[in-house]
Design an enzyme around this catalytic site. Sequence first.
Site, PDB file in Angstrom:
ATOM      1  N   ASP A 264       0.772  -1.164  -0.034  1.00  0.00           N
ATOM      2  CA  ASP A 264      -0.015  -0.033  -0.007  1.00  0.00           C
ATOM      3  C   ASP A 264       0.785   1.276  -0.031  1.00  0.00           C
ATOM      4  O   ASP A 264       1.807   1.319   0.834  1.00  0.00           O
ATOM      5  CB  ASP A 264      -0.975  -0.231   1.198  1.00  0.00           C
ATOM      6  CG  ASP A 264      -1.571   1.238   1.425  1.00  0.00           C
ATOM      7  OD1 ASP A 264      -2.656   1.546   0.698  1.00  0.00           O
ATOM      8  OD2 ASP A 264      -1.410   2.153   2.431  1.00  0.00           O
ATOM      9  N   HIS A 267       4.594   5.411  -1.972  1.00  0.00           N
ATOM     10  CA  HIS A 267       5.126   6.856  -2.024  1.00  0.00           C
ATOM     11  C   HIS A 267       4.948   7.496  -0.379  1.00  0.00           C
ATOM     12  O   HIS A 267       5.725   8.759  -0.453  1.00  0.00           O
ATOM     13  CB  HIS A 267       3.869   7.585  -2.956  1.00  0.00           C
ATOM     14  CG  HIS A 267       2.535   7.485  -2.497  1.00  0.00           C
ATOM     15  ND1 HIS A 267       1.780   6.694  -3.037  1.00  0.00           N
ATOM     16  CD2 HIS A 267       1.852   8.270  -1.677  1.00  0.00           C
ATOM     17  CE1 HIS A 267       0.525   6.661  -2.526  1.00  0.00           C
ATOM     18  NE2 HIS A 267       0.690   7.524  -1.913  1.00  0.00           N
ATOM     19  N   GLU A 300       1.219   0.155  -5.079  1.00  0.00           N
ATOM     20  CA  GLU A 300       0.635   1.335  -5.292  1.00  0.00           C
ATOM     21  C   GLU A 300       1.701   2.577  -4.852  1.00  0.00           C
ATOM     22  O   GLU A 300       2.216   2.477  -4.009  1.00  0.00           O
ATOM     23  CB  GLU A 300      -0.575   1.375  -4.169  1.00  0.00           C
ATOM     24  CG  GLU A 300      -1.217   2.890  -4.351  1.00  0.00           C
ATOM     25  CD  GLU A 300      -2.165   3.069  -3.307  1.00  0.00           C
ATOM     26  OE1 GLU A 300      -3.291   3.985  -3.459  1.00  0.00           O
ATOM     27  OE2 GLU A 300      -2.104   2.520  -2.142  1.00  0.00           O
ATOM     28  N   HIS A 329      -7.227   4.824 -14.640  1.00  0.00           N
ATOM     29  CA  HIS A 329      -8.478   4.950 -14.148  1.00  0.00           C
ATOM     30  C   HIS A 329      -9.074   6.329 -13.999  1.00  0.00           C
ATOM     31  O   HIS A 329     -10.212   6.413 -14.279  1.00  0.00           O
ATOM     32  CB  HIS A 329      -8.592   4.327 -12.492  1.00  0.00           C
ATOM     33  CG  HIS A 329      -9.743   4.744 -11.863  1.00  0.00           C
ATOM     34  ND1 HIS A 329      -9.899   6.050 -11.212  1.00  0.00           N
ATOM     35  CD2 HIS A 329     -10.953   4.100 -11.560  1.00  0.00           C
ATOM     36  CE1 HIS A 329     -11.028   6.135 -10.703  1.00  0.00           C
ATOM     37  NE2 HIS A 329     -11.632   5.012 -10.770  1.00  0.00           N
ATOM     38  N   HIS A 330      -7.994   7.154 -13.738  1.00  0.00           N
ATOM     39  CA  HIS A 330      -8.740   8.754 -13.726  1.00  0.00           C
ATOM     40  C   HIS A 330      -9.179   9.033 -15.042  1.00  0.00           C
ATOM     41  O   HIS A 330      -9.989   9.729 -15.322  1.00  0.00           O
ATOM     42  CB  HIS A 330      -7.567   9.435 -13.201  1.00  0.00           C
ATOM     43  CG  HIS A 330      -7.049   9.274 -11.916  1.00  0.00           C
ATOM     44  ND1 HIS A 330      -7.955   8.364 -10.903  1.00  0.00           N
ATOM     45  CD2 HIS A 330      -6.107   9.556 -11.014  1.00  0.00           C
ATOM     46  CE1 HIS A 330      -7.104   8.364  -9.648  1.00  0.00           C
ATOM     47  NE2 HIS A 330      -5.952   8.898  -9.970  1.00  0.00           N
ATOM     48  N   HIS A 397     -11.067  -0.476  -4.198  1.00  0.00           N
ATOM     49  CA  HIS A 397     -11.684   0.294  -2.761  1.00  0.00           C
ATOM     50  C   HIS A 397     -11.530   1.625  -2.600  1.00  0.00           C
ATOM     51  O   HIS A 397     -12.418   2.445  -2.109  1.00  0.00           O
ATOM     52  CB  HIS A 397     -11.077  -0.601  -1.866  1.00  0.00           C
ATOM     53  CG  HIS A 397      -9.488  -0.273  -1.467  1.00  0.00           C
ATOM     54  ND1 HIS A 397      -8.673  -0.765  -2.157  1.00  0.00           N
ATOM     55  CD2 HIS A 397      -9.135   0.670  -0.583  1.00  0.00           C
ATOM     56  CE1 HIS A 397      -7.443  -0.221  -1.725  1.00  0.00           C
ATOM     57  NE2 HIS A 397      -7.722   0.856  -0.891  1.00  0.00           N
ATOM     58  N   GLN A 399     -11.110   4.358  -4.971  1.00  0.00           N
ATOM     59  CA  GLN A 399     -11.798   4.932  -5.959  1.00  0.00           C
ATOM     60  C   GLN A 399     -13.229   4.978  -5.758  1.00  0.00           C
ATOM     61  O   GLN A 399     -13.976   6.214  -5.912  1.00  0.00           O
ATOM     62  CB  GLN A 399     -11.456   4.601  -7.493  1.00  0.00           C
ATOM     63  CG  GLN A 399     -10.084   4.731  -7.740  1.00  0.00           C
ATOM     64  CD  GLN A 399      -9.246   6.068  -7.351  1.00  0.00           C
ATOM     65  OE1 GLN A 399      -9.775   7.017  -7.391  1.00  0.00           O
ATOM     66  NE2 GLN A 399      -8.111   6.009  -7.162  1.00  0.00           N
ATOM     67  N   ILE A 400     -13.778   3.925  -4.982  1.00  0.00           N
ATOM     68  CA  ILE A 400     -15.246   3.988  -4.653  1.00  0.00           C
ATOM     69  C   ILE A 400     -15.316   4.646  -3.294  1.00  0.00           C
ATOM     70  O   ILE A 400     -16.192   5.578  -3.013  1.00  0.00           O
ATOM     71  CB  ILE A 400     -15.777   2.451  -4.748  1.00  0.00           C
ATOM     72  CG1 ILE A 400     -15.630   1.924  -6.060  1.00  0.00           C
ATOM     73  CG2 ILE A 400     -17.419   2.570  -4.382  1.00  0.00           C
ATOM     74  CD1 ILE A 400     -15.988   0.483  -6.093  1.00  0.00           C
TER      75      ILE A 400
END
Length: 611
Positions: A264, A267, A300, A329-330, A397, A399-400
């Site tokens: 996860d 960054h 990620e 996705h974006h 998870h 983005q929703i």
Amino acid sequence: MKRWQRMPFGAEPVDTGGVRFRLWAPDVDAVWLQLDGGQDLPMVAASEGWFELMVPSARAGSRYLYRLPNGLRVPDPASRFNPDDVHGASEVIAPTAFDWPDGDWRGRPWETAVVYEIHLGSFTPAGNFTGAIERLDYLVRLGVTAIEIMPVADFPGRCNWGYDGVLPFAPDAAYGRPEDFKRLIAAAHKRGLIVLLDVVYNHFGPEGNYLHAYAPDFFNPRHATPWGAAINFEAGNCRTVRDYFVANALYWLNEFHLDGLRLDAIHAICDDSSPEIIEEIADAIRSGPGRARHVHLVLENERNQARYLGRDDSNRPTLATAQWNDDLHHTLHVLATGETDGYYADYAAQPARLLGRCLSEGFAYQGEASAFAHGEPRGYASGHLPPAAFINFLQNHDQIGNRAFGERLCHLASPAAMEALTALLLLAPQPPLLFMGEEFAASQPFLFFCDFGPELAQAVTEGRRREFSRFARFADPAVRESIPDPNAAASFEACVLDWSAIERVPHRATLELHRQLLTLRRQSIVPRLTGMGNGDPHLCLLSAHALAIDWRLGDGSRLALLANLGDEATEAIPPIGTAIFATANLDAATLAKGRLPPWSVAWHLQEGDST
């Protein structure tokens, strides 16, 4: 078959009987062990801040806590199980008590991956490891080859996304016991499914983290993160901290026989040392479990650092296998919904160009200035990497769930748009990821939920609502009050999937579309992916919302995409090769005339010479 990851941390049963307990507590001069609620036993101080004790009478199932000089009793930070939650006693686990039935399992090559992300608590009404086993056959029939499980590390309360875990080695008791998790993994392997686990190495959760009380060197106050001081991977005493997280990665891969980890938000890991902790973990995996079977490391990383995704001369990952591609996705979200606030603002202009870059080169941003990041450059060149290095998705998870009301994309976009985007996602060379319920257009939202103690719970609720105040839609305080309370039981309950929907209209048709596309992917595309390199892509922009692109696959064939992801028809030159799929609104005659209706997608395959 028995599996056991030996570690210097925590409670380890001894072959000759008894249990050895070890705790790293460099900030205190004494530690006591409380075993099964009995008398406190003084531990022996060893070098470099370690305390240890061998207890012949201890056994698997024994409960224990550590007492500090100030009287505070704390669980084991390397606990393998905490049956009474994060503030309770830890339990001694005997890893060899579980007999693994999957001794022949060697995993699967990454090119075969179709990933399905699940949150165990809301995936089934049972909300646990055993309940998930009951859905594995369904996932196989769907065409899924890998399940990715959101974090299971012990978190406070009855429900949580998992990113607030504080005991990284202990599967949360809300989901079952460690052996229940092992049964789930073994059952998945029996069906040919890869199992990936999401792990969090950038912070500990805000409740139940006692490390500050006896090992403040676990943290580095020189670096700030959204969750407080950064985990110490580079300052004094960092060697023990690094060993703790390397051991955690190997623990899940060896003792639980997982096929990979998703790290996860790397960054948010602050580490200027060499090698970085990500490199050290990757090296430990490659020289350990990765020698004998397929083990995959997924990242990620908002920074889009392509160096983590490099390949060697044999096209094998040198560090990580793949990264979630937020850029793709974006871009698709902007095309499907028209939303351009927040980070979507970076994808509002020329979305087809950005989409084409994602499909042909990996990242949309490869060093260009990001308006959302106040003009700072974002990303690195990635066109040399293979499509397998980028995981594509329409939903996950984050983005929703990071929307105020947890709406899924099917709640925001038209059915025609959803069909086109699904066809693009599931047949592209990049490995696709589905979020649980996406394949049948689940009606349930996926909200942000947690179960903190009263004081922290109120702060989280208020902070959640304050977070959305910068959006025009939530400028009115009364509207912000309508945002679901993350700590309310109803918020979690609203997210539990209703599996009866798969037999009803329109959910059944959506499910059949996914099955059809994944069958086509398995039969016509996956066998051709090995050895394709970067695919030598050819990209042609047809309009602001439409494109044509083709890739050279590993067997020399070419896979071609025509996509119009806008509300206006556009012109296109039909690709050569055999049509393998077209959306319902695109017939052969229309395509032969060079017309792409709104929200239409077509895929063609041209046989080639692998030489």
